[in-house]
Design a protein around this motif. Sequence first.
Motif, PDB file in Angstrom:
ATOM      1  N   THR A   1      44.254  31.561  38.347  1.00 61.64           N
ATOM      2  CA  THR A   1      45.263  31.860  37.318  1.00 61.64           C
ATOM      3  C   THR A   1      45.880  33.225  37.578  1.00 61.64           C
ATOM      4  O   THR A   1      45.227  34.131  38.112  1.00 61.64           O
ATOM      5  N   GLN A   2      47.127  33.321  37.219  1.00 63.34           N
ATOM      6  CA  GLN A   2      47.845  34.593  37.268  1.00 63.34           C
ATOM      7  C   GLN A   2      48.519  34.810  35.919  1.00 63.34           C
ATOM      8  O   GLN A   2      49.236  33.930  35.430  1.00 63.34           O
ATOM      9  N   ASP A   3      48.301  35.972  35.310  1.00 60.99           N
ATOM     10  CA  ASP A   3      48.926  36.329  34.032  1.00 60.99           C
ATOM     11  C   ASP A   3      49.681  37.640  34.202  1.00 60.99           C
ATOM     12  O   ASP A   3      49.237  38.531  34.947  1.00 60.99           O
ATOM     13  N   ALA A   4      50.807  37.740  33.491  1.00 62.81           N
ATOM     14  CA  ALA A   4      51.576  38.986  33.568  1.00 62.81           C
ATOM     15  C   ALA A   4      52.263  39.260  32.233  1.00 62.81           C
ATOM     16  O   ALA A   4      52.822  38.353  31.609  1.00 62.81           O
TER      17      ALA A   4
ATOM     18  N   THR B   1      47.345  40.249  36.028  1.00 63.27           N
ATOM     19  CA  THR B   1      45.920  39.948  36.186  1.00 63.27           C
ATOM     20  C   THR B   1      45.784  38.619  36.919  1.00 63.27           C
ATOM     21  O   THR B   1      46.423  37.627  36.543  1.00 63.27           O
ATOM     22  N   GLU B   2      44.942  38.606  37.968  1.00 59.93           N
ATOM     23  CA  GLU B   2      44.672  37.369  38.713  1.00 59.93           C
ATOM     24  C   GLU B   2      43.188  37.062  38.630  1.00 59.93           C
ATOM     25  O   GLU B   2      42.345  37.964  38.697  1.00 59.93           O
ATOM     26  N   SER B   3      42.891  35.765  38.483  1.00 60.19           N
ATOM     27  CA  SER B   3      41.495  35.315  38.458  1.00 60.19           C
ATOM     28  C   SER B   3      41.321  34.190  39.463  1.00 60.19           C
ATOM     29  O   SER B   3      42.110  33.237  39.475  1.00 60.19           O
ATOM     30  N   VAL B   4      40.298  34.329  40.280  1.00 60.17           N
ATOM     31  CA  VAL B   4      39.914  33.274  41.220  1.00 60.17           C
ATOM     32  C   VAL B   4      38.475  32.913  40.887  1.00 60.17           C
ATOM     33  O   VAL B   4      37.542  33.663  41.197  1.00 60.17           O
TER      34      VAL B   4
ATOM     35  N   VAL C   1      35.980  35.713  39.521  1.00 61.00           N
ATOM     36  CA  VAL C   1      36.375  37.038  39.999  1.00 61.00           C
ATOM     37  C   VAL C   1      37.808  37.303  39.572  1.00 61.00           C
ATOM     38  O   VAL C   1      38.684  36.439  39.716  1.00 61.00           O
ATOM     39  N   SER C   2      38.064  38.496  39.051  1.00 59.36           N
ATOM     40  CA  SER C   2      39.418  38.825  38.611  1.00 59.36           C
ATOM     41  C   SER C   2      39.758  40.251  39.024  1.00 59.36           C
ATOM     42  O   SER C   2      38.881  41.069  39.299  1.00 59.36           O
ATOM     43  N   ALA C   3      41.063  40.524  39.045  1.00 62.67           N
ATOM     44  CA  ALA C   3      41.565  41.858  39.370  1.00 62.67           C
ATOM     45  C   ALA C   3      42.905  42.033  38.673  1.00 62.67           C
ATOM     46  O   ALA C   3      43.577  41.068  38.309  1.00 62.67           O
ATOM     47  N   SER C   4      43.304  43.278  38.486  1.00 63.74           N
ATOM     48  CA  SER C   4      44.567  43.549  37.800  1.00 63.74           C
ATOM     49  C   SER C   4      45.279  44.721  38.457  1.00 63.74           C
ATOM     50  O   SER C   4      44.659  45.543  39.150  1.00 63.74           O
ATOM     51  N   GLY C   5      46.578  44.788  38.220  1.00 64.79           N
ATOM     52  CA  GLY C   5      47.380  45.872  38.769  1.00 64.79           C
ATOM     53  C   GLY C   5      48.696  45.969  38.021  1.00 64.79           C
ATOM     54  O   GLY C   5      49.057  45.084  37.235  1.00 64.79           O
ATOM     55  N   ARG C   6      49.403  47.032  38.274  1.00 66.63           N
ATOM     56  CA  ARG C   6      50.678  47.262  37.600  1.00 66.63           C
ATOM     57  C   ARG C   6      51.768  47.527  38.626  1.00 66.63           C
ATOM     58  O   ARG C   6      51.504  48.069  39.702  1.00 66.63           O
ATOM     59  N   GLY C   7      52.998  47.155  38.263  1.00 69.34           N
ATOM     60  CA  GLY C   7      54.112  47.346  39.183  1.00 69.34           C
ATOM     61  C   GLY C   7      55.428  47.388  38.444  1.00 69.34           C
ATOM     62  O   GLY C   7      55.488  47.366  37.214  1.00 69.34           O
TER      63      GLY C   7
END
Length: 573
Positions: free
Chosen positions: A82-85, A121-124, A127-133
């Motif tokens: 999943t990808q959330d933004a 935010t991405e979840s596989v 496991v998940s990770a997040s970042g800003r841009g």
Amino acid sequence: MTAVVDDSSSLLWNPAGLSKLTKPEAGATHVTLFEDTIFDFISGGVATARWGGFAAGYVRQSSGGFEARTGPNDAPMNFSVTQDALIGGWGRAFALPWFAGSPWLRLPKPVSVGVTVKSITESVGSVSASGRGADAGVILQPDDRFSLGLMVSNLVAPKLTFVSQPVRYPRVVDVSPAYLWKLSPGMRALTTVKLSKAPNESMAVSAGVELQYQRLLALRLGVRDQVLSTGLSVRFGNASFDYAARLGDLGVASLFTFTQRFGQTHDELEEMIRRGIRKLSYAEGARLSRAYLSKADEELRRDRIQEALRDLEAASLLSPLNGEIRAKINHTTAKWDESLKRQMIERSAALAREQDRQGNLLARRQYWRSVLELDRDHAEAARELARIDRDLSVEERARLEGLRQAQSATEIALALAQSSTFLSRGQLRSAMIEAQKAQQRFPGNAQVADFIDQVRRQMRALVKTRLAEADAFSEAKNHGEALRSVDAALREVPDEPGLAEKAAALRAQVQKALTPEKRKEFEQLYYRVVEQYLKGGYKAADALADELIKIDSSSEAARTLKDKIQAALRYTQ
């Protein structure tokens, strides 16, 4: 496409498109892709007159049905990606003053810029990770046909760390020209091309065409990577629905979008008014009156008081029995008068201070005196005048008195000339108002007092003549003509005792004699007159207004409309 976005979905395609928002809106998009992949996007935007357009949105893309094994002989485990933004954006249009007057530049603000910030935010699996841009975009639109868009996705690239190695989103540059072809009054065709370049990838080319029928329907056809897509858009007022299908090797991807806008823009109100004027009736007049009121409210929010007064007057003509409109006109007029007075005071005070810096004592005194005439409670003006008078020598005071008398004589002559012009036209009330203004400024002036006595004598003679006419018509049972005679006197001498009561009694007689057929004829003719007046056909409106008053000489609405038409004729001659 990057060059033609104009709603809150600009958050995804080019934030510069947020500058084209015209009203609040909310939208939702649902896309079904292949292999259990779903994309959802919701957004909302709002336009501001000064700062441009703002929008916020939420994106979610999910894919399921994946299998993972910890070892070659272990049973598979299902997981999803999943990808959330969360996205926020701003866009605003700007003028290019250094190119003003250029033949190729036809729009006042041809350049739009925009920026989006996003938290991803991405979840596989677990496991998940997040970042800003951040993304940025520009749209150049010199006229209403051609536009050129530039979008840099991930200008500030999000960086996500799942385990140990960070993953940075690639920076993608999109360039897209677009051109609108006007095929007929109701048909247009929009053509556009987009060039996309990502690092370590060849350039991707996509193109599309949209056939538009008015603002109601659009048919679309596009191609990207040799894959066709097609779709349509339907719009009903503030609501629009879009559907698109992409025909790929893995199946058909379907896109559904619904957008709801709120309120009416200035152009939409103008168009509704133009359409409504062609079919005026009592019900349509009331509806158009509300449209003019909405337009006036918008003008007042922009502090455009003159334009608001014009729209309020039109609303009053379309709904003549609505007392709230008249009250709003009076309030707005008072606001306008106060605004003008405040501007004159501020300007005169500024000029007085400037003369003080230059050491011009007499000029400074004259400006402060003007301020005090406009505002008798202006403390600074009173204080400065007292200080100046203390500093004046005997010779300067004598000179100042001579200048004041000469100026007073000139101003009195101008005021009486204006009053005499009104008097020669038979506009006794206007002549009296102007003369009384002069009397307030120059109390005790014999020339002004004599002129006022002359106007009063003519007023008494007018009342006597009109009342004699009215009595003669009343004896002949012609109450309509009798009322017209009394109204003519009442317009010029509104304070004459007993005149208003006599007019009211005659008006009741005329109303009593009106048949339902005559009332219907009056209503239809009234809106024909309003139609001609609002279109600027003042001569035709004047002739129709005379017929209107013949049907019902008791109508205040008809008389007000006639007065406005005659004022417009005098102004345009």
